[in-house]
Design a protein around this motif. Structure first.
Motif, PDB file in Angstrom:
ATOM      1  N   SER A 133       0.836  -1.188   0.000  1.00 43.51           N
ATOM      2  CA  SER A 133       0.000   0.000   0.000  1.00 43.51           C
ATOM      3  C   SER A 133       0.885   1.258   0.000  1.00 43.51           C
ATOM      4  N   TRP A 134       0.787   2.118   1.014  1.00 49.12           N
ATOM      5  CA  TRP A 134       1.665   3.286   1.054  1.00 49.12           C
ATOM      6  C   TRP A 134       3.123   2.834   1.056  1.00 49.12           C
ATOM      7  N   GLY A 135       3.389   1.721   1.696  1.00 51.43           N
ATOM      8  CA  GLY A 135       4.741   1.175   1.700  1.00 51.43           C
ATOM      9  C   GLY A 135       5.221   0.778   0.316  1.00 51.43           C
ATOM     10  N   ALA A 136       4.273   0.408  -0.563  1.00 50.47           N
ATOM     11  CA  ALA A 136       4.655   0.084  -1.938  1.00 50.47           C
ATOM     12  C   ALA A 136       5.119   1.331  -2.677  1.00 50.47           C
ATOM     13  N   GLN A 137       4.433   2.474  -2.443  1.00 47.86           N
ATOM     14  CA  GLN A 137       4.909   3.715  -3.056  1.00 47.86           C
ATOM     15  C   GLN A 137       6.277   4.095  -2.495  1.00 47.86           C
ATOM     16  N   THR A 138       6.469   3.877  -1.184  1.00 45.08           N
ATOM     17  CA  THR A 138       7.754   4.184  -0.562  1.00 45.08           C
ATOM     18  C   THR A 138       8.863   3.334  -1.174  1.00 45.08           C
ATOM     19  N   ALA A 139       8.615   2.032  -1.265  1.00 48.03           N
ATOM     20  CA  ALA A 139       9.614   1.131  -1.849  1.00 48.03           C
ATOM     21  C   ALA A 139       9.855   1.470  -3.316  1.00 48.03           C
ATOM     22  N   GLY A 144      13.194   3.780  -8.301  1.00 47.32           N
ATOM     23  CA  GLY A 144      13.295   4.789  -9.351  1.00 47.32           C
ATOM     24  C   GLY A 144      12.042   5.581  -9.640  1.00 47.32           C
ATOM     25  N   ALA A 145      10.888   5.201  -9.055  1.00 47.39           N
ATOM     26  CA  ALA A 145       9.666   5.979  -9.276  1.00 47.39           C
ATOM     27  C   ALA A 145       9.798   7.357  -8.631  1.00 47.39           C
ATOM     28  N   ARG A 146       9.116   8.326  -9.183  1.00 43.52           N
ATOM     29  CA  ARG A 146       9.158   9.691  -8.645  1.00 43.52           C
ATOM     30  C   ARG A 146       7.737  10.157  -8.335  1.00 43.52           C
ATOM     31  N   VAL A 147       7.634  11.356  -7.783  1.00 47.84           N
ATOM     32  CA  VAL A 147       6.333  11.941  -7.467  1.00 47.84           C
ATOM     33  C   VAL A 147       6.156  13.196  -8.309  1.00 47.84           C
ATOM     34  N   PRO A 191       2.305   9.156  -8.316  1.00 46.30           N
ATOM     35  CA  PRO A 191       3.562   8.520  -8.726  1.00 46.30           C
ATOM     36  C   PRO A 191       3.794   8.585 -10.236  1.00 46.30           C
ATOM     37  N   ASP A 192       5.055   8.699 -10.589  1.00 50.05           N
ATOM     38  CA  ASP A 192       5.490   8.609 -11.980  1.00 50.05           C
ATOM     39  C   ASP A 192       6.329   7.346 -12.090  1.00 50.05           C
ATOM     40  N   PHE A 193       5.781   6.331 -12.746  1.00 52.78           N
ATOM     41  CA  PHE A 193       6.460   5.043 -12.838  1.00 52.78           C
ATOM     42  C   PHE A 193       7.402   4.950 -14.034  1.00 52.78           C
ATOM     43  N   SER A 194       7.433   5.969 -14.872  1.00 54.39           N
ATOM     44  CA  SER A 194       8.214   5.889 -16.106  1.00 54.39           C
ATOM     45  C   SER A 194       9.712   5.785 -15.846  1.00 54.39           C
ATOM     46  N   THR A 221      -2.594  -1.803 -10.936  1.00 53.00           N
ATOM     47  CA  THR A 221      -1.661  -2.419 -11.891  1.00 53.00           C
ATOM     48  C   THR A 221      -0.835  -1.368 -12.628  1.00 53.00           C
ATOM     49  N   ASP A 222      -1.032  -0.083 -12.320  1.00 49.47           N
ATOM     50  CA  ASP A 222      -0.325   0.985 -13.044  1.00 49.47           C
ATOM     51  C   ASP A 222       1.190   0.833 -12.966  1.00 49.47           C
ATOM     52  N   ALA A 223       1.697   0.428 -11.803  1.00 53.50           N
ATOM     53  CA  ALA A 223       3.150   0.295 -11.659  1.00 53.50           C
ATOM     54  C   ALA A 223       3.707  -0.711 -12.657  1.00 53.50           C
ATOM     55  N   TYR A 224       2.908  -1.741 -12.962  1.00 55.63           N
ATOM     56  CA  TYR A 224       3.333  -2.727 -13.964  1.00 55.63           C
ATOM     57  C   TYR A 224       3.148  -2.181 -15.378  1.00 55.63           C
ATOM     58  N   ARG A 225       1.987  -1.616 -15.644  1.00 56.96           N
ATOM     59  CA  ARG A 225       1.679  -1.157 -17.001  1.00 56.96           C
ATOM     60  C   ARG A 225       2.574  -0.008 -17.440  1.00 56.96           C
ATOM     61  N   LEU A 226       2.874   0.903 -16.533  1.00 57.99           N
ATOM     62  CA  LEU A 226       3.583   2.133 -16.882  1.00 57.99           C
ATOM     63  C   LEU A 226       5.068   2.092 -16.566  1.00 57.99           C
ATOM     64  N   GLY A 227       5.491   1.122 -15.768  1.00 56.26           N
ATOM     65  CA  GLY A 227       6.904   0.994 -15.463  1.00 56.26           C
ATOM     66  C   GLY A 227       7.659   0.325 -16.602  1.00 56.26           C
TER      67      GLY A 227
END
Length: 303
Positions: A133-139, A144-147, A191-194, A221-227
């Motif tokens: 959850s929030w920890g996933a955004q932290t990790a 390399g993800a940004r805000v 988050p920006d997963f690019s 699933t955005d982290a998968y689709r957009l990363g």
């Protein structure tokens, strides 16, 4: 995962204090590790909102039994610190969370020393980050993800050079579909997963409907689709936000209690990291095959 892994005896040591100047509240961690073994890889785990180092035992214990050293910090948003959404400190907690993970990795030698001399048994070249959850955004920030700011401009790069791979459980998606409450209270949830270039497994539930987003479960699933590649996705059809109860047995937040689902999440992350850290690819290959031959309750995708 073989039964011999699950029979492995483990030990947990807490609380250990990590240097974190200017934090205001001492940064404490829990370490869970197998009693035997050498060249052990490390998982640094970031808990979800309001939790602490004392949660997520079903995951940490299973990973330790499989041969990982698991380090769990307690972030400032832990309910034991009493910092609610209306507290002026809350707006910057997302940054402190990321700093916590950096402090743990940078202070790993001291942590291992406090944990009973684990330092001689750990492979410092094999470090992964995992969060829920929030920890996933932290990790994800260390991967390399940004805000994005209000104008859509990416913020700082918080990636850590020692982190080789990670796993994101129920990671919130992009900020273009936040509810008014989320947009007003959680501006960092953009988050920006690019730029999340590190290898990562994304775990998402097909029935995870967030009150913070106007979209459905596919938001997770955005982290998968957009990363960018390499990325993998474990999609669990009946999974809700706690994926069967990853934070603990019979906890109040669990709406889909299912120990087998928790074991699937734990074992899938273990298998993925063993492969991504170049230790052993057998379990990850077996998981792929099992998902392809299964009844559709869960599936694995890669890119």
């Amino acid at each position: 995962m073989s039964s011999s892994h699950l029979d492995q005896r483990i030990v947990a040591v807490k609380p250990l204090t990590v240097p974190a100047p200017g934090r205001g509240v001492a940064l404490q961690v829990k370490v869970t590790a197998p009693l035997s073994g050498a060249n052990l890889p490390v998982i640094v785990f970031s808990h979800g909102n309001a939790w602490s180092m004392d949660g997520y035992e079903p995951l940490a214990d299973r990973w330790a039994a499989a041969g990982f050293v698991v380090v769990q910090p307690t972030h400032l948003d832990s309910r034991r610190n009493g910092i609610g959404w209306d507290d002026p400190r809350f707006a910057t907690i997302w940054r402190v969370r990321i700093a916590d993970l950096h402090a743990v990795i940078d202070g790993l030698d001291g942590i291992l020393l406090q944990a009973g001399g684990l330092g001689t048994r750990v492979d410092r070249e094999r470090i992964a980050v995992v969060g829920h959850s929030w920890g996933a955004q932290t990790a994800g920030a260390l991967l390399g993800a940004r805000v994005l700011d209000a104008d859509g401009v990416p913020g700082e790069d918080f990636s850590h050079p020692a982190v080789s791979a990670g796993a994101l459980i129920a990671a919130t998606g992009t900020g273009d579909s936040l509810t008014p409450f989320a947009a007003g209270h959680l501006p960092f949830m953009r988050p920006d997963f690019s730029t999340m270039t590190a290898p990562a497994l994304v775990v998402a539930g097909g029935k995870d409907q967030s009150q913070l987003s106007t979209r459905g479960p596919e938001w997770f699933t955005d982290a998968y689709r957009l990363g960018p590649s390499p990325k993998s996705l474990l999609a669990i059809a009946e999974g809700e936000h706690t994926l069967g109860g990853v934070a603990g047995e019979q906890v109040a937040e669990t709406t889909d209690e299912d120990p087998d689902r928790v074991a699937l999440v734990a074992d899938a992350i273990c298998a993925y990291l063993l492969d991504a850290l170049r230790i052993d690819d057998a379990a990850w290959t077996a998981l792929h095959n099992a998902g392809a031959a299964g009844d559709g309750a869960w599936r694995v995708s890669t890119k």
